[in-house]
Motif scaffolding. Structure first.
Motif, PDB file in Angstrom:
ATOM      1  N   ALA A 158      20.807   2.597   0.246  1.00  0.00           N
ATOM      2  CA  ALA A 158      21.637   1.892  -1.195  1.00  0.00           C
ATOM      3  C   ALA A 158      21.212   1.013  -1.926  1.00  0.00           C
ATOM      4  N   PHE A 159      19.886   1.303  -0.897  1.00  0.00           N
ATOM      5  CA  PHE A 159      18.926  -0.295  -1.868  1.00  0.00           C
ATOM      6  C   PHE A 159      17.216   0.545  -1.638  1.00  0.00           C
ATOM      7  N   THR A 160      17.504   1.171  -1.612  1.00  0.00           N
ATOM      8  CA  THR A 160      15.782   1.575  -1.675  1.00  0.00           C
ATOM      9  C   THR A 160      15.899   2.546  -2.806  1.00  0.00           C
ATOM     10  N   GLU A 161      16.301   3.041  -3.477  1.00  0.00           N
ATOM     11  CA  GLU A 161      16.637   5.127  -4.144  1.00  0.00           C
ATOM     12  C   GLU A 161      15.604   4.681  -5.666  1.00  0.00           C
ATOM     13  N   GLY A 162      15.707   2.984  -5.860  1.00  0.00           N
ATOM     14  CA  GLY A 162      14.227   3.260  -7.606  1.00  0.00           C
ATOM     15  C   GLY A 162      13.470   3.231  -6.759  1.00  0.00           C
ATOM     16  N   CYS A 163      12.384   2.698  -5.710  1.00  0.00           N
ATOM     17  CA  CYS A 163      11.575   2.433  -4.877  1.00  0.00           C
ATOM     18  C   CYS A 163      10.727   3.371  -5.766  1.00  0.00           C
ATOM     19  N   ARG A 164       9.612   3.358  -6.151  1.00  0.00           N
ATOM     20  CA  ARG A 164       8.189   4.497  -6.644  1.00  0.00           C
ATOM     21  C   ARG A 164       8.352   4.932  -4.875  1.00  0.00           C
ATOM     22  N   ASN A 165       7.510   4.018  -3.632  1.00  0.00           N
ATOM     23  CA  ASN A 165       7.436   4.732  -2.630  1.00  0.00           C
ATOM     24  C   ASN A 165       8.734   4.834  -1.501  1.00  0.00           C
ATOM     25  N   ARG A 166       9.602   5.276  -2.036  1.00  0.00           N
ATOM     26  CA  ARG A 166      11.334   5.231  -1.399  1.00  0.00           C
ATOM     27  C   ARG A 166      10.921   6.462   0.272  1.00  0.00           C
ATOM     28  N   GLY A 167      10.123   7.554  -0.495  1.00  0.00           N
ATOM     29  CA  GLY A 167      10.078   7.677   0.794  1.00  0.00           C
ATOM     30  C   GLY A 167       9.478   6.846   2.059  1.00  0.00           C
ATOM     31  N   ARG A 168       8.472   6.213   1.463  1.00  0.00           N
ATOM     32  CA  ARG A 168       8.502   4.863   3.280  1.00  0.00           C
ATOM     33  C   ARG A 168       9.432   3.905   3.460  1.00  0.00           C
ATOM     34  N   PHE A 169      10.565   4.251   2.930  1.00  0.00           N
ATOM     35  CA  PHE A 169      11.604   2.771   3.508  1.00  0.00           C
ATOM     36  C   PHE A 169      12.942   3.727   4.154  1.00  0.00           C
ATOM     37  N   ARG A 173       1.231  -1.141   0.149  1.00  0.00           N
ATOM     38  CA  ARG A 173      -0.212  -0.276  -0.518  1.00  0.00           C
ATOM     39  C   ARG A 173       0.953   0.774  -0.006  1.00  0.00           C
ATOM     40  N   PRO A 174       0.571   2.553  -0.817  1.00  0.00           N
ATOM     41  CA  PRO A 174       1.233   3.655  -0.583  1.00  0.00           C
ATOM     42  C   PRO A 174       1.561   4.099   0.594  1.00  0.00           C
ATOM     43  N   ASP A 175       0.596   3.821   1.386  1.00  0.00           N
ATOM     44  CA  ASP A 175       0.658   4.637   3.156  1.00  0.00           C
ATOM     45  C   ASP A 175       1.228   3.494   3.506  1.00  0.00           C
ATOM     46  N   ALA A 176       1.655   2.156   3.501  1.00  0.00           N
ATOM     47  CA  ALA A 176       2.583   1.535   4.595  1.00  0.00           C
ATOM     48  C   ALA A 176       3.724   2.420   4.638  1.00  0.00           C
ATOM     49  N   ILE A 177       4.059   1.046   5.923  1.00  0.00           N
ATOM     50  CA  ILE A 177       5.733   1.677   5.499  1.00  0.00           C
ATOM     51  C   ILE A 177       6.630   0.245   6.247  1.00  0.00           C
ATOM     52  N   VAL A 178       8.005   0.587   5.736  1.00  0.00           N
ATOM     53  CA  VAL A 178       8.750  -0.610   4.921  1.00  0.00           C
ATOM     54  C   VAL A 178       9.821  -0.449   6.248  1.00  0.00           C
ATOM     55  N   GLY A 179      10.546  -1.490   6.922  1.00  0.00           N
ATOM     56  CA  GLY A 179      11.208  -0.687   7.935  1.00  0.00           C
ATOM     57  C   GLY A 179      12.664  -2.817   7.167  1.00  0.00           C
ATOM     58  N   SER A 180      13.785  -2.060   7.048  1.00  0.00           N
ATOM     59  CA  SER A 180      14.595  -3.441   6.485  1.00  0.00           C
ATOM     60  C   SER A 180      15.700  -3.752   8.225  1.00  0.00           C
ATOM     61  N   SER A 181      15.983  -5.198   8.296  1.00  0.00           N
ATOM     62  CA  SER A 181      16.642  -5.429   9.505  1.00  0.00           C
ATOM     63  C   SER A 181      18.241  -5.245   9.066  1.00  0.00           C
ATOM     64  N   SER A 182      17.910  -4.077   7.996  1.00  0.00           N
ATOM     65  CA  SER A 182      20.384  -4.654   7.682  1.00  0.00           C
ATOM     66  C   SER A 182      20.967  -3.957   9.123  1.00  0.00           C
ATOM     67  N   SER A 183      21.741  -4.893   9.094  1.00  0.00           N
ATOM     68  CA  SER A 183      22.387  -4.426  10.030  1.00  0.00           C
ATOM     69  C   SER A 183      23.700  -3.394   9.667  1.00  0.00           C
ATOM     70  N   GLY A 184      23.893  -3.161   8.273  1.00  0.00           N
ATOM     71  CA  GLY A 184      24.603  -1.980   8.608  1.00  0.00           C
ATOM     72  C   GLY A 184      25.130  -1.496   7.307  1.00  0.00           C
ATOM     73  N   ILE A 185      23.895  -1.968   5.830  1.00  0.00           N
ATOM     74  CA  ILE A 185      23.457  -1.249   4.643  1.00  0.00           C
ATOM     75  C   ILE A 185      22.544  -0.527   4.752  1.00  0.00           C
ATOM     76  N   PRO A 186      23.267   1.260   4.700  1.00  0.00           N
ATOM     77  CA  PRO A 186      21.770   2.134   4.475  1.00  0.00           C
ATOM     78  C   PRO A 186      20.892   1.124   3.790  1.00  0.00           C
TER      79      PRO A 186
END
Length: 309
Positions: free
Chosen positions: A122-133, A106-119
């Motif tokens: 480095a991996f969300t720039e191309g996402c349509r909803n990148r402001g939610r990541f 959903r465009p209003d959802a939030i996505v959190g990554s469990s990444s241990s050290g990669i910001p």
């Protein structure tokens, strides 16, 4: 955040499922590996039973009833208010799964990554909803160790971090806000500083791996289990942190100057530490020792919850 999706159902992902479900959320779990999907509920049930034995949860089956396994990524995330991604720690893998989540969320959802050290940048720039990541980095296992680092990307919606901090507190976690991106975030930079010094001391022959471990387990770690480094030194000098800095600041500065040219962990060095560790704990006993660790963590968590600050 009443509906939560877990993407990646290994040790971290299954721990996250417990975090959310024990506080009342409905949780949908997905993993690309069919064998993991088939076994994840049994693993969660086993963890919950152990937690119940030390008083950390009351009703195992009631918590399990709030967790289900999805057959596809889209099924898991389509209705989720929040998605916790916990897949393999590699930029290409994180990028691919972020794009897949982005397409199904959903465009209003939030996505959190469990990444241990990669910001996240480095991996969300191309996402349509990148402001939610953003990054929501836990300590393994997250259902026993409550700290979670919240690290926004440069494009993360500024309203998300305070909202997610409040929600994580509601779910029983201890959120730490990292104001801007830095590789390793806070926890692993602190852990890395200690690890690098431990490897260097071992390599230079100052002590065995066992004795270095004992210094933390039976020394520093006892205080660190309920207070951090700044509070520790604030209490370790009559006049507080400023007094401590005046007394011991020069010593720590000289120690830091000893390590101005840090070395990588060489194969030979890793082999020597591994040989000592496998002499103390054979490979076939690692799983049992992890279970022992988790049991000790459960009892420590239960003790801390029973105390008043």
């Amino acid at each position: 955040m009443r509906n939560v999706a877990i993407v990646g159902a290994g040790l971290v992902g299954s721990g996250w499922a417990i975090v959310f479900a024990r506080s009342g959320a409905t949780v949908r779990v997905f993993d690309a590996e069919a064998s993991i999907r088939a076994s994840v509920l049994d693993r969660i049930r086993e963890s919950l039973a152990e937690m119940r034995s030390v008083g950390l949860v009351d009703e195992v089956e009631a918590i399990l009833a709030r967790i289900s396994v999805a057959d596809s990524l889209a099924e898991a995330v389509a209705e989720a208010d929040y998605v916790q991604e916990s897949v393999f720690e590699r930029v290409d893998v994180k990028t691919a799964i972020s794009l897949a989540i982005d397409a199904a969320m959903r465009p209003d959802a939030i996505v959190g990554s469990s990444s241990s050290g990669i910001p996240a940048s480095a991996f969300t720039e191309g996402c349509r909803n990148r402001g939610r990541f953003l990054i929501s980095h836990p300590v393994n296992p997250p259902h026993l160790v409550p700290v979670v680092e919240l690290v926004p990307a440069p494009w993360t919606d500024p309203a998300i971090v305070p909202f997610l901090r409040a929600e994580m507190e509601r779910f029983g976690q201890v959120p730490v806000v990292v104001n801007r991106e830095i590789a390793g975030f806070i926890l692993n930079r602190l852990q890395g500083a200690l690890l690098n010094e431990a490897w260097a001391l071992f390599e230079d022959g100052y002590a065995s791996a066992a004795d270095i471990d004992a210094t933390v387990a039976h020394g520093l770690g006892l205080r660190w289990s309920f207070m951090g480094p700044f509070e520790t030194i604030d209490l370790n000098a009559p006049g507080g942190v400023a007094d401590y800095a005046e007394r011991l600041g020069p010593l720590y500065h000289s120690v830091a100057q000893d390590r101005t040219d840090p070395k990588p962990w060489s194969d030979e060095l890793v082999g020597r530490v591994a040989a000592e560790r496998r002499g103390a704990l054979p490979s076939e006993a690692l799983a049992d020792r992890r279970a022992w660790r988790d049991g000790r963590l459960m009892r420590l968590v239960a003790h801390k919850q029973a105390q008043k600050d």
